[in-house]
Structures are given as C-alpha cells and as structure tokens.
Enzyme design. Structure first.
Site, short mmCIF file in Angstrom:
data_model
loop_
_atom_site.label_atom_id
_atom_site.label_comp_id
_atom_site.label_asym_id
_atom_site.label_seq_id
_atom_site.Cartn_x
_atom_site.Cartn_y
_atom_site.Cartn_z
N HIS A 168 -39.94 -56.08 9.91
CA HIS A 168 -40.43 -57.19 9.08
C HIS A 168 -40.41 -58.49 9.89
O HIS A 168 -39.90 -59.51 9.43
CB HIS A 168 -39.56 -57.32 7.84
CG HIS A 168 -40.26 -57.90 6.65
ND1 HIS A 168 -41.00 -59.07 6.71
CD2 HIS A 168 -40.34 -57.47 5.36
CE1 HIS A 168 -41.48 -59.34 5.52
NE2 HIS A 168 -41.11 -58.38 4.67
N GLU A 305 -47.07 -55.86 9.27
CA GLU A 305 -46.12 -54.76 9.18
C GLU A 305 -46.84 -53.41 9.13
O GLU A 305 -47.35 -53.02 8.07
CB GLU A 305 -45.26 -54.92 7.93
CG GLU A 305 -44.55 -56.26 7.83
CD GLU A 305 -44.13 -56.56 6.40
OE1 GLU A 305 -43.26 -55.83 5.87
OE2 GLU A 305 -44.69 -57.51 5.81
#
Length: 343
Positions: A168, A305
């Site tokens: 992340h 991501e």
C-alpha cells in the site's frame, strides 16, 4: 491490534550501485523510504512517511505496508468456500485489507539480508481474522542497479483460501509534502470496475472510452478530471480497481512529478490494480509529514496497488483471474517500481 507487534521496530536499509536506497521495517514488512538519486546529485524521497518508525502504528492509512491475507475489500465480512461459510474480522460492515489485525500490523521475521535485498516471512495461523488454513508468506524486496525496486510474494496455505498480497505504498514524486494532483499519469487500462457507495464492486465493468474522467490511456494530470464523475463522489476521488492491459512484462502505469524530473513505472503480474488518490489521508488522526512537520492533507500521495479484483469471492464471473490459494496452488506474484530521473 496487539501492541507487541509494533514495539521496537527494526529498520533495514538496502542500496544499489547507482546510489538508490530503500529502508524496510519489520513491522508490516513496510517500506519506510525509497530515495532516488537525481541528476543534480541530490536524493529525492518518493514515499509519504513519518519521522519516527515507532509512530507508524498511530496512522490508519496502511502507509507503505504489506497487505494481507486479502488486499482491498470483502463484502459483508464473509464468504463461502467449499460449502462452508467464513466470517471475517472487521471494524465495519466490510472487511478491508485482511481484517482488524491484517498483515500490515504484524511483525515479520527477517530471514535473509544482502546489500541489495531483504527477505521477510510471516506465519498466519488457521482462523486468523476468520480466514481458513495455516498461511505462510515470504516477501522479498530487491533493488536492481537500473533503479528498479522489485517485490516478490509467495503465499502458501494448507487449506483453500482467498489471498491477495500487495503493498500500500503512498507515492509523491515531488520529494516534499505537496499535492499529487499535478503529477501526470498514464495507465495501460481500458476498463475499471463500477463500485457501489461502500466501495464494493457491483460486478459491472465500465470502459474508459465511455467515462473520460477515468481514462488515462493518454498521459494527463491526475487532477484534470478529479471529482468530475459520479463514481468519485462517495470515494472522494479516485479509489477504483482498474483492469490492466498488456503482458506482465509491460508496465501498467507511469507517473511523473510536477517538475518532470522524476518518473516511476509500475509492473506486476496481477490482473488488476487499485488507483487511489489518498482521499482519506486526513480523515483520521493527523499524520505529520517527516519533511516539514506539517499535517498531510488529502491527495498528498497516490497509490497504485496491484491486486486481484476486490471482493473476488463474490464475483464468480471473474473466477478465472482470481484463483484460490491452496496446497497445490501457491500465490506467486511480483510488483516492480522503476524510477528514472532526468534534468
């Protein structure tokens, strides 16, 4: 969160022959810093972050951490697999990023470290956060001399289990606390998933040719069409899964700093990626930027991501690209970030 996970975090620094350096924390197998050498001899920090590693536990944005067992959302915090229903741990209606105590909040064990690479591992017991099976994850960060940071994941489980591991990372290529809306971005994607008001895929695929605000097939500023679409209202901006085009060896995203002096390309063999513009960075506790001691505002970082489709366990039409991990089918995926500096 068990406080013991975040006590006395250990930091490890890897580097390459070009002068690029990456700092990794064992808590969450988290990227603390990615510093890239610029053409003028300076070093530019590309990640959002806090001054002190011990403060990382106080932020709620999953800053630069390894996410698992399942990245993104699982609707209603449950799923059925093999005629058995599993209820997952969650702070809210839906399970986000693996549950209340996801992998981002666990201390990983460092099992190997070299000048340019570090390997970490984590064991997740059967029933952890409600997921089935004993799960073991290996994460390897390696730094090549062409200024590419590669992340390799291997996840193994002794029972069938949905799994999606990602990082992340919050990037800001300007090198200082600032908005990312003037970054330019290219995405190798022609489609994204429609989301409901709680960020769960409806199952409908939307095509960027019909929704120009989501079309980055030609490079444009992130902020050009920001909040210019109904899909952005509940998300407060971009926070959507894109379906990638091209082969795994091709980059699916290219972002460039405001001054045009630093570009990052992202590669992965996942079938999708979440593009997020940091719309909730300032939604919880104030997060103090390490470079200027000011509070990070929303849109001060962006995320790309790589992942399977969010809520894949409830999307049977896409099962072929969202496999279940088991004893015979481990999760083996990679992410790579390649940085290029120019005058």
């Amino acid at each position: 969160m068990q406080d013991i996970y975040s006590q006395n975090p250990r930091l490890f620094r890897i580097k390459n022959a070009s002068g690029m350096s990456v700092t990794v924390m064992d808590w969450g197998a988290t990227l603390i810093s990615i510093k890239v050498p610029m053409t003028d001899g300076s070093m530019r920090e590309t990640l959002l972050g806090l001054k002190n590693a011990s403060d990382w536990k106080d932020q709620t944005c999953y800053f630069n951490a390894t996410i698992g067992r399942y990245a993104n959302r699982i609707a209603n915090s449950n799923f059925t697999l093999g005629f058995k229903n599993y209820t997952l741990a969650s702070h809210d209606r839906h399970t986000l990023h693996g549950g209340i105590d996801g992998f981002d909040k666990r201390r990983f064990e460092v099992i190997d470290i070299k000048d340019n690479a570090i390997t970490l591992t984590l064991h997740s017991a059967d029933g952890d956060q409600g997921f089935p099976g004993n799960y073991d994850l290996i994460v390897c960060y390696s730094l090549n001399d062409d200024n590419t940071l590669r992340v390799d994941y291997k996840g193994m489980c002794d029972a069938p289990c949905p799994s999606c591991i990602t990082n992340h990372a919050y990037f800001n290529l300007n090198g200082y606390n600032s908005s990312i809306l003037n970054h330019t971005l290219y995405l190798n994607s022609h489609a994204f998933l429609e989301l409901d008001d709680s960020a769960i895929p409806t199952g409908k695929v939307l095509y960027t040719k019909d929704h120009s605000a989501f079309d980055f097939s030609k490079e444009k500023k992130i902020g050009l069409d920001f909040m210019n679409h109904a899909q952005m209202i509940s998300a407060r901006g971009y926070d959507h899964p894109y379906l990638r085009d091209g082969e795994p060896c091709e980059s699916f995203a290219r972002a460039t700093s405001d001054d045009g002096k630093l570009t990052m390309e992202v590669f992965s063999d996942y079938p999708a990626f979440q593009f997020y513009t940091g719309n909730y960075i300032h939604a919880g506790n104030d997060i103090i930027a390490r470079d200027d001691n000011q509070v990070y505002a929303n849109q001060s970082g962006f995320c790309l991501e790589p992942e399977y489709y969010p809520d894949s366990v409830h999307l049977p039409d896409f099962a072929s690209v969202n496999p279940i991990v088991d004893q015979h089918n481990p999760l083996e995926k990679f992410i790579a970030y390649r940085f290029s500096a120019r005058s």
